[in-house]
Write an enzyme that holds these catalytic residues in place. Structure first.
Site, PDB file in Angstrom:
ATOM      1  N   LYS A 162       2.713   2.184   2.578  1.00  0.00           N
ATOM      2  CA  LYS A 162       2.690   2.739   3.939  1.00  0.00           C
ATOM      3  C   LYS A 162       3.766   2.049   4.774  1.00  0.00           C
ATOM      4  O   LYS A 162       4.037   0.865   4.616  1.00  0.00           O
ATOM      5  CB  LYS A 162       1.331   2.467   4.598  1.00  0.00           C
ATOM      6  N   LYS A 204       0.829  -1.216   0.000  1.00  0.00           N
ATOM      7  CA  LYS A 204       0.000   0.000   0.000  1.00  0.00           C
ATOM      8  C   LYS A 204       0.860   1.262   0.000  1.00  0.00           C
ATOM      9  O   LYS A 204       0.357   2.376  -0.038  1.00  0.00           O
ATOM     10  CB  LYS A 204      -0.922   0.021   1.228  1.00  0.00           C
TER      11      LYS A 204
HETATM   12  N1  C2G Z   1     -10.295   6.960   9.356  1.00  0.00           N
HETATM   13  C1  C2G Z   1     -11.280   7.900   9.677  1.00  0.00           C
HETATM   14  N2  C2G Z   1     -10.908   9.127  10.085  1.00  0.00           N
HETATM   15  C2  C2G Z   1      -9.593   9.456  10.194  1.00  0.00           C
HETATM   16  C3  C2G Z   1      -8.596   8.502   9.888  1.00  0.00           C
HETATM   17  C4  C2G Z   1      -8.972   7.246   9.467  1.00  0.00           C
HETATM   18  O1  C2G Z   1     -12.493   7.612   9.573  1.00  0.00           O
HETATM   19  N3  C2G Z   1      -9.270  10.694  10.617  1.00  0.00           N
HETATM   20  C5  C2G Z   1     -10.739   5.636   8.908  1.00  0.00           C
HETATM   21  C6  C2G Z   1     -10.341   5.352   7.471  1.00  0.00           C
HETATM   22  O2  C2G Z   1     -11.264   5.966   6.578  1.00  0.00           O
HETATM   23  C7  C2G Z   1     -10.414   3.834   7.430  1.00  0.00           C
HETATM   24  C8  C2G Z   1      -9.988   3.449   8.856  1.00  0.00           C
HETATM   25  O3  C2G Z   1     -10.123   4.633   9.672  1.00  0.00           O
HETATM   26  O4  C2G Z   1     -11.768   3.400   7.220  1.00  0.00           O
HETATM   27  C9  C2G Z   1      -8.560   2.960   8.928  1.00  0.00           C
HETATM   28  O5  C2G Z   1      -7.738   3.967   8.369  1.00  0.00           O
HETATM   29  P1  C2G Z   1      -6.263   3.535   7.842  1.00  0.00           P
HETATM   30  O6  C2G Z   1      -5.584   2.770   8.911  1.00  0.00           O
HETATM   31  O7  C2G Z   1      -5.617   4.725   7.238  1.00  0.00           O
HETATM   32  O8  C2G Z   1      -6.681   2.502   6.689  1.00  0.00           O
HETATM   33  P2  C2G Z   1      -6.117   2.405   5.199  1.00  0.00           P
HETATM   34  O9  C2G Z   1      -4.632   2.427   5.220  1.00  0.00           O
HETATM   35  O10 C2G Z   1      -6.852   3.392   4.392  1.00  0.00           O
HETATM   36  O11 C2G Z   1      -6.517   0.878   4.823  1.00  0.00           O
HETATM   37  O12 C2G Z   1      -8.056  -2.530   1.923  1.00  0.00           O
HETATM   38  C10 C2G Z   1      -8.370  -1.317   2.571  1.00  0.00           C
HETATM   39  C11 C2G Z   1      -7.158  -0.682   3.201  1.00  0.00           C
HETATM   40  O13 C2G Z   1      -6.461  -1.635   3.998  1.00  0.00           O
HETATM   41  C12 C2G Z   1      -7.597   0.513   4.053  1.00  0.00           C
END
Ligand code: C2G
Length: 129
Positions: free
Chosen positions: A46, A44
């Site tokens: 990250k 990803k």
């Molecule tokens: N999130 C949120 N508000 C934020 C930060 C994050 O609602 N201020 C939500 C994101 O939208 C997501 C969840 O928290 O639904 C997890 O965020 P991340 O850990 O950044 O997930 P991500 O890397 O986007 O992984 O296959 C899908 C991916 O693995 C999603």
């Protein structure tokens, strides 16, 4: 039972993560969360600060989460939907539209993100010290 499924890295667990898990759990009566492994995070683009084993244990401990599983690849969503008999796939709206192809199997919902907080922002603030 109405099962909800979501995925994420959940690095440096914060209120934005908690809010989306709380909201997703409220859509059904069981919430399953796929936590991205360190290897999948590399895919990803990250680099989480907190190792996978700790990130999944923290997510598993959240009262809104019923089951936490490793997320190892993009393509496992369909398998997980079958395996856990999922009715709703949900995720933050930063992904809006990206998982619409799952609509043949499940209801797909994109929830508002929590503003003012993100792991990236936390890293930036912390790096100032
Ligand atoms: N999130 C949120 N508000 C934020 C930060 C994050 O609602 N201020 C939500 C994101 O939208 C997501 C969840 O928290 O639904 C997890 O965020 P991340 O850990 O950044 O997930 P991500 O890397 O986007 O992984 O296959 C899908 C991916 O693995 C999603």
């Amino acid at each position: 039972t109405k099962t909800v499924l979501t995925y994420g890295t959940f690095d440096l667990f914060h209120i934005g993560h908690l809010n989306v898990l709380k909201r997703l759990r409220a859509l059904g009566d069981r919430l399953i969360v796929g936590v991205s492994t360190d290897e999948f995070n590399a895919v990803k683009g990250k680099r989480p600060i907190v190792p996978f084993e700790q990130r999944i244990e923290i997510v598993r401990s959240i009262k809104y989460v019923d089951i936490a599983i490793p997320e190892e690849r993009w393509s496992q969503k369909r398998e997980d939907i079958e395996k856990y008999d999922v009715q709703i796939f949900g995720i933050g709206e930063d992904w809006k539209g990206k998982f619409d192809e799952l609509e043949d199997k499940v209801e797909v919902v994109y929830l508002p993100r929590t503003s003012g907080i993100s792991t990236t922002e936390m890293k930036r603030v912390l790096s100032a010290f």
